[in-house]
Design a protein around this motif. Structure first.
Motif, mmCIF file in Angstrom:
data_model
loop_
_atom_site.group_PDB
_atom_site.id
_atom_site.type_symbol
_atom_site.label_atom_id
_atom_site.label_comp_id
_atom_site.label_asym_id
_atom_site.label_seq_id
_atom_site.Cartn_x
_atom_site.Cartn_y
_atom_site.Cartn_z
ATOM 1 N N ALA A 23 0.837 -1.028 -0.130
ATOM 2 C CA ALA A 23 0.051 0.181 -0.073
ATOM 3 C C ALA A 23 0.968 1.115 -0.030
ATOM 4 O O ALA A 23 0.586 2.104 -0.745
ATOM 5 C CB ALA A 23 -1.009 0.004 1.107
ATOM 6 N N GLU A 24 2.082 1.191 0.756
ATOM 7 C CA GLU A 24 3.016 2.361 0.618
ATOM 8 C C GLU A 24 3.862 2.574 -0.877
ATOM 9 O O GLU A 24 3.756 3.840 -1.049
ATOM 10 C CB GLU A 24 4.071 2.285 1.791
ATOM 11 N N ARG A 25 3.795 1.692 -1.305
ATOM 12 C CA ARG A 25 4.379 1.682 -2.534
ATOM 13 C C ARG A 25 3.420 2.110 -3.778
ATOM 14 O O ARG A 25 3.680 2.435 -4.885
ATOM 15 C CB ARG A 25 5.238 0.358 -3.198
ATOM 16 N N THR A 26 2.045 1.776 -3.611
ATOM 17 C CA THR A 26 0.927 2.012 -4.478
ATOM 18 C C THR A 26 0.010 2.679 -3.914
ATOM 19 O O THR A 26 -1.093 1.965 -3.607
ATOM 20 C CB THR A 26 0.540 0.698 -5.199
ATOM 21 N N PRO A 27 0.170 3.943 -3.158
ATOM 22 C CA PRO A 27 -0.877 4.611 -2.454
ATOM 23 C C PRO A 27 -2.308 4.636 -3.237
ATOM 24 O O PRO A 27 -2.268 5.226 -4.341
ATOM 25 C CB PRO A 27 -0.376 5.950 -2.238
ATOM 26 N N GLY A 28 -3.315 4.563 -2.333
ATOM 27 C CA GLY A 28 -4.612 4.793 -3.080
ATOM 28 C C GLY A 28 -5.086 3.610 -3.790
ATOM 29 O O GLY A 28 -6.099 3.608 -4.415
ATOM 30 N N LEU A 29 -4.345 2.489 -3.986
ATOM 31 C CA LEU A 29 -4.871 1.439 -4.905
ATOM 32 C C LEU A 29 -5.725 0.408 -4.291
ATOM 33 O O LEU A 29 -6.375 -0.360 -5.025
ATOM 34 C CB LEU A 29 -3.622 0.785 -5.989
ATOM 35 N N ARG A 30 -5.477 0.153 -3.013
ATOM 36 C CA ARG A 30 -6.322 -0.919 -2.405
ATOM 37 C C ARG A 30 -7.825 -0.584 -2.322
ATOM 38 O O ARG A 30 -7.933 0.582 -2.315
ATOM 39 C CB ARG A 30 -5.708 -1.108 -0.883
ATOM 40 N N ALA A 31 -8.773 -1.532 -2.246
ATOM 41 C CA ALA A 31 -10.061 -1.299 -2.225
ATOM 42 C C ALA A 31 -10.472 -0.353 -1.009
ATOM 43 O O ALA A 31 -11.122 0.492 -1.283
ATOM 44 C CB ALA A 31 -10.829 -2.550 -2.175
ATOM 45 N N GLU A 32 -9.953 -0.664 0.054
ATOM 46 C CA GLU A 32 -9.978 0.162 1.266
ATOM 47 C C GLU A 32 -9.709 1.576 1.089
ATOM 48 O O GLU A 32 -9.972 2.447 1.989
ATOM 49 C CB GLU A 32 -9.528 -0.593 2.453
ATOM 50 N N ARG A 43 -10.395 4.406 -14.619
ATOM 51 C CA ARG A 43 -9.463 4.732 -13.695
ATOM 52 C C ARG A 43 -9.439 3.610 -12.528
ATOM 53 O O ARG A 43 -8.091 3.189 -12.340
ATOM 54 C CB ARG A 43 -9.669 6.109 -12.985
ATOM 55 N N ARG A 44 -10.464 3.306 -12.072
ATOM 56 C CA ARG A 44 -10.664 2.207 -10.961
ATOM 57 C C ARG A 44 -10.090 0.763 -11.609
ATOM 58 O O ARG A 44 -9.232 0.186 -10.842
ATOM 59 C CB ARG A 44 -11.976 2.092 -10.661
ATOM 60 N N ARG A 45 -10.430 0.560 -12.905
ATOM 61 C CA ARG A 45 -9.769 -0.789 -13.451
ATOM 62 C C ARG A 45 -8.416 -0.678 -13.648
ATOM 63 O O ARG A 45 -7.638 -1.545 -13.226
ATOM 64 C CB ARG A 45 -10.391 -1.063 -14.652
ATOM 65 N N THR A 46 -7.873 0.414 -13.920
ATOM 66 C CA THR A 46 -6.529 0.460 -13.935
ATOM 67 C C THR A 46 -5.555 0.597 -12.662
ATOM 68 O O THR A 46 -4.715 -0.230 -12.457
ATOM 69 C CB THR A 46 -5.767 1.920 -14.841
ATOM 70 N N GLN A 47 -6.200 1.080 -11.558
ATOM 71 C CA GLN A 47 -5.665 0.989 -10.427
ATOM 72 C C GLN A 47 -5.724 -0.630 -9.903
ATOM 73 O O GLN A 47 -4.810 -0.763 -9.158
ATOM 74 C CB GLN A 47 -6.408 2.036 -9.222
ATOM 75 N N ARG A 48 -6.846 -1.138 -9.718
ATOM 76 C CA ARG A 48 -6.928 -2.455 -9.360
ATOM 77 C C ARG A 48 -5.789 -3.496 -10.105
ATOM 78 O O ARG A 48 -5.230 -4.288 -9.590
ATOM 79 C CB ARG A 48 -8.417 -2.963 -9.698
ATOM 80 N N ARG A 49 -5.687 -3.194 -11.482
ATOM 81 C CA ARG A 49 -4.618 -3.883 -12.059
ATOM 82 C C ARG A 49 -3.418 -3.572 -11.745
ATOM 83 O O ARG A 49 -2.607 -4.829 -11.440
ATOM 84 C CB ARG A 49 -4.876 -3.644 -13.692
#
Length: 140
Positions: A37-46, A63-69
């Protein structure tokens, strides 16, 4: 059972417990999740913000699909290392002590002896208890 961490789940009469090994594995998994999560801020569902009505639904969905991927790719990349870390934490806890897992906290005490009448179930790593009179058929 004398080496379990147990607690009543707030707002319920359910008591849940876990062994030192299971606690160590969960603790390690949580740490690994935080690192990603620290390396990918804002990308976890929570971590996702919820917008009432996005300005452009299609753009927002993309945008959401890209972040989840991106998050899934990072997780998959780290999967073997994480599995190994979690397995090692579980095994280390077999011979470790609670004070190693909970520094600065007192040794947890199993508190089910103070609660007669509990229905209990246990495996080598989990514990569950509830009162018989809390079951739905006793409330009629």
């Amino acid at each position: 059972m004398d080496d379990f961490l147990t607690c009543r789940i707030p707002g319920t009469e359910l008591r849940l417990g876990m062994s030192r090994r299971l606690f160590a594995a969960c603790q390690q998994l949580h740490q690994e999740d935080r690192r990603i999560a620290e390396r990918t801020p804002g990308l976890r569902a929570e971590d996702q913000r919820v917008a009432d009505e996005p300005a452009d639904e299609e753009t927002e969905e993309q945008r959401r699909r890209t972040q989840r991927r991106i998050f899934r790719e990072e997780l998959e990349y780290e999967r073997r290392r994480i599995e190994s870390q979690v397995r090692d934490a579980y095994e280390r806890a077999t011979t470790g002590q609670w004070r190693d897992l909970l520094p600065g906290h007192p040794e947890p005490a199993l508190d089910v002896d103070d609660h007669p009448g509990l229905l209990e179930a246990a495996t080598p790593d989990t514990y569950l208890a509830m009162r018989a009179d809390d079951l739905p058929h006793h409330r009629r």
